[in-house]
Design a protein around this motif. Structure first.
Motif, PDB file in Angstrom:
ATOM      1  N   THR B 177      54.796  46.921  22.976  1.00 37.20           N
ATOM      2  CA  THR B 177      55.308  48.275  22.773  1.00 37.20           C
ATOM      3  C   THR B 177      54.173  49.218  22.376  1.00 37.20           C
ATOM      4  OG1 THR B 177      57.275  47.212  21.925  1.00 37.20           O
ATOM      5  CG2 THR B 177      57.157  49.582  21.661  1.00 37.20           C
ATOM      6  N   MET B 181      52.699  52.420  24.438  1.00 38.06           N
ATOM      7  CA  MET B 181      52.662  53.753  23.837  1.00 38.06           C
ATOM      8  C   MET B 181      51.260  54.330  23.912  1.00 38.06           C
ATOM      9  SD  MET B 181      55.164  53.500  20.525  1.00 38.06           S
ATOM     10  CE  MET B 181      55.608  55.194  20.234  1.00 38.06           C
ATOM     11  N   PHE B 197      65.514  66.494  22.084  1.00 33.32           N
ATOM     12  CA  PHE B 197      65.681  66.059  23.478  1.00 33.32           C
ATOM     13  C   PHE B 197      64.338  65.678  24.083  1.00 33.32           C
ATOM     14  CE2 PHE B 197      69.838  67.970  23.295  1.00 33.32           C
ATOM     15  CZ  PHE B 197      70.565  67.127  24.115  1.00 33.32           C
ATOM     16  N   LEU B 200      63.038  62.456  22.619  1.00 35.11           N
ATOM     17  CA  LEU B 200      63.726  61.274  23.141  1.00 35.11           C
ATOM     18  C   LEU B 200      63.265  60.994  24.560  1.00 35.11           C
ATOM     19  CD1 LEU B 200      67.387  61.637  21.854  1.00 35.11           C
ATOM     20  CD2 LEU B 200      65.688  59.958  21.180  1.00 35.11           C
ATOM     21  N   LYS B 201      63.142  62.089  25.328  1.00 38.65           N
ATOM     22  CA  LYS B 201      62.746  61.922  26.717  1.00 38.65           C
ATOM     23  C   LYS B 201      61.359  61.304  26.814  1.00 38.65           C
ATOM     24  CE  LYS B 201      62.971  64.454  31.043  1.00 38.65           C
ATOM     25  NZ  LYS B 201      62.978  65.763  31.670  1.00 38.65           N
ATOM     26  N   PHE B 203      60.251  58.975  25.236  1.00 38.92           N
ATOM     27  CA  PHE B 203      60.310  57.519  25.093  1.00 38.92           C
ATOM     28  C   PHE B 203      60.586  56.799  26.404  1.00 38.92           C
ATOM     29  CE2 PHE B 203      60.733  58.196  20.558  1.00 38.92           C
ATOM     30  CZ  PHE B 203      59.862  57.206  20.134  1.00 38.92           C
ATOM     31  N   ILE B 204      61.113  57.540  27.382  1.00 41.72           N
ATOM     32  CA  ILE B 204      61.476  56.884  28.639  1.00 41.72           C
ATOM     33  C   ILE B 204      60.281  56.182  29.283  1.00 41.72           C
ATOM     34  CG2 ILE B 204      62.474  57.277  30.941  1.00 41.72           C
ATOM     35  CD1 ILE B 204      64.485  57.503  28.695  1.00 41.72           C
ATOM     36  N   LEU B 207      59.983  52.957  27.440  1.00 44.21           N
ATOM     37  CA  LEU B 207      61.082  51.990  27.548  1.00 44.21           C
ATOM     38  C   LEU B 207      61.127  51.316  28.917  1.00 44.21           C
ATOM     39  CD1 LEU B 207      63.965  53.827  25.637  1.00 44.21           C
ATOM     40  CD2 LEU B 207      62.543  51.945  24.852  1.00 44.21           C
ATOM     41  N   ILE B 208      60.902  52.078  29.982  1.00 48.87           N
ATOM     42  CA  ILE B 208      61.040  51.479  31.314  1.00 48.87           C
ATOM     43  C   ILE B 208      60.059  50.310  31.518  1.00 48.87           C
ATOM     44  CG2 ILE B 208      60.860  51.880  33.814  1.00 48.87           C
ATOM     45  CD1 ILE B 208      62.239  54.546  33.372  1.00 48.87           C
ATOM     46  N   LEU B 210      58.628  48.567  29.312  1.00 56.77           N
ATOM     47  CA  LEU B 210      58.973  47.539  28.333  1.00 56.77           C
ATOM     48  C   LEU B 210      60.112  46.656  28.856  1.00 56.77           C
ATOM     49  CD1 LEU B 210      58.313  46.597  25.444  1.00 56.77           C
ATOM     50  CD2 LEU B 210      60.114  48.109  24.631  1.00 56.77           C
ATOM     51  N   PHE B 211      61.164  47.300  29.377  1.00 60.26           N
ATOM     52  CA  PHE B 211      62.323  46.535  29.855  1.00 60.26           C
ATOM     53  C   PHE B 211      62.003  45.793  31.154  1.00 60.26           C
ATOM     54  CE2 PHE B 211      64.985  49.691  27.364  1.00 60.26           C
ATOM     55  CZ  PHE B 211      65.233  48.783  26.356  1.00 60.26           C
ATOM     56  N   VAL B 212      61.285  46.464  32.042  1.00 53.15           N
ATOM     57  CA  VAL B 212      60.974  45.796  33.312  1.00 53.15           C
ATOM     58  C   VAL B 212      60.165  44.525  33.046  1.00 53.15           C
ATOM     59  CG1 VAL B 212      59.621  45.998  35.434  1.00 53.15           C
ATOM     60  CG2 VAL B 212      61.139  47.866  34.741  1.00 53.15           C
TER      61      VAL B 212
END
Lengths: 181, 268
Positions: B177, B181, B197, B200-201, B203-204, B207-208, B210-212
């Motif tokens: 992570t 970053m 907003f 938060l945006k 972070f996308i 996150l992508i 990270l999840f992939v």
């Protein structure tokens, strides 16, 4: 052992690990009692959409237990179950509202509904825990039910909104995350 | 939000004290029962007994007192808050202090004292478990305690396996992570300014990837396990076996005596 089952198990494990990590990226601190908005809901919800509600519930359970092991604040034996494993496990219920259909079309509305229902389900054990907790620590005659509801709802609303906003971006940019093969 | 520097390690303090060496199953059961019986205490003698046993526990754990106090810090606010509630709102007994509409009465002071004490006892005991038991040992202990529930369909082995893998990968995921970053910051990402907003945006893009990579890693893990012949919990042997020793029996006997003592000494 079926291959799909093993892959799902490993996905649950890794996503729960991410949930544990994201619990520490506190977005906003709200209350001294430990309520705070975090991104921990996101991996649980993604997995619930991807692999169904059972996988989501198990993943949530693990995130709750990891939080319990890493930063335990135990004030009551019943509170342990109601505040750590149970609420996170209930987040997995978002899996009932899979936002992607067979053709791959994405419905942000269904996602919002799923996250909201999961958030409401998570509120229940936190709320009961608050009633039990205040029931045994607050003076008699204190409006225990109202206090617990307001306190718990105050940070859960923010958590749910944060999750919905992030999820709608994620679904748009990376729909493959929730499409299981 | 900046990339975090401290790795997630939990609270575990490695050591070789009697408490560290107890079987994790013993520790889980004893501490759970202890937390239930704390609620039996209702007078000076019974609370005294609990203070003595908890202090002995802290002493035996060999964990520096300062560390326990530091762990208690976030809870102090909560304790102070409940104590104040009782101080001002529990009425009864002699009036000790009054100023305008505010009165502090004897019963309020007593309640505030007892409840803060109970609170501290519970939090310290809970901490003793995680301070002296590594998360892997805790998982092993929970798996064994849950094994009887397999008959009713609780997949104890699978849960414990997933838990161990999660715990094993937390430091790795943490590092990943941070790396993502930093990589995105190098490309000009900004996580710390703008409206909610916008923040938060931002972070996308973290996150992508990270999840992939998480899903890819899960598939590789499953493949590696299959290649090594993993086929579920049946007949699987383990590297470290849990065994009960004399100390575990002593812990259970002491707990039993404490329960009897509390029931005998509490005021009816």
């Amino acid at each position: 052992m079926k291959r799909d089952r093993l892959i799902t198990m490993m996905e649950i494990a890794i996503m729960a690990g991410i949930g544990g990590v994201l619990s520490y990226y506190v977005a906003l601190r709200l209350w001294p009692q430990g309520g705070s908005a975090s991104l921990a809901m996101v991996p649980i919800v993604i997995l619930a959409f991807r692999r169904g509600w059972v996988a989501g519930v198990v993943c949530g359970l693990l995130v709750g237990l990891i939080n319990l092991m890493i930063s335990p604040y135990i004030t009551h034996p019943i509170q342990v179950v109601l505040d750590y494993p149970l609420p996170y496990a209930l987040l997995g219920l978002a899996g009932w509202f899979r936002p992607v259909d067979e053709k791959g079309a994405i419905s942000i509305k269904r996602m919002g509904l799923g996250v909201t229902i999961a958030g409401l389900a998570r509120l229940i054990p936190h709320f009961i825990s608050g009633v039990v907790w205040f029931g045994s620590y607050a003076p008699e005659g204190w409006p225990v039910v109202l206090y617990s509801l307001c306190y718990n709802a105050s940070y859960l609303v923010i958590d749910v909104l944060v999750t919905i906003i992030l999820m709608s971006y994620l679904l748009k940019k990376a729909p493959q995350l929730v499409a299981s093969r | 939000m900046s990339p975090l520097s401290a790795p997630v390690l939990g609270q575990y303090v490695p050591g070789d004290s009697i408490l560290h060496r107890l079987d994790p199953r013993t520790k889980i059961v004893v501490i759970f029962v202890y937390m239930l019986i704390v609620f039996l205490a209702n007078n000076g003698i019974t609370y005294g007994l609990l203070i003595v046993t908890t202090s002995v526990g802290v002493f035996l754990s060999g964990v520096p007192i300062l560390m326990i106090l530091r762990g208690l810090k976030p809870v102090f606010i909560l304790i102070a808050f409940t104590a104040c509630l009782h101080l001002f709102f529990t009425k009864g007994g002699e009036v000790l202090f009054s100023m305008g509409p505010i009165t502090i009465e004897e019963k309020g002071v007593m309640q505030a004292g007892w409840i803060s004490l109970r609170f501290m006892l519970l939090v310290v005991t809970g901490m003793l478990l995680t301070l002296t038991t590594s998360s892997i040992d805790l998982t092993d202990g929970m798996e064994r305690l849950l094994t009887p529930l397999r008959r009713v369909g609780v997949p104890a082995h699978e849960l414990a396996l997933m838990m161990s893998i999660s715990l094993r990968f937390i430091p790795t995921l943490w590092e990943e992570t941070n790396k993502i970053m930093k990589a995105q910051q190098a490309r000009g990402a900004d996580f710390e300014s703008g409206s909610i907003f916008k923040r938060l945006k931002s972070f996308i893009p973290v996150l992508i990837p990270l999840f992939v990579s998480a899903f890819r890693r899960a598939e590789e893990l499953a493949l590696a396990m299959e290649a090594r012949g993993y086929r579920g919990g049946q007949g699987r042997t383990r590297l470290r076996k849990l065994t009960f020793t004399g100390n575990d029996s002593i812990a259970f006997i002491l707990l039993f005596l404490l329960v009897i003592g509390l029931i005998g000494l509490r005021s009816q």
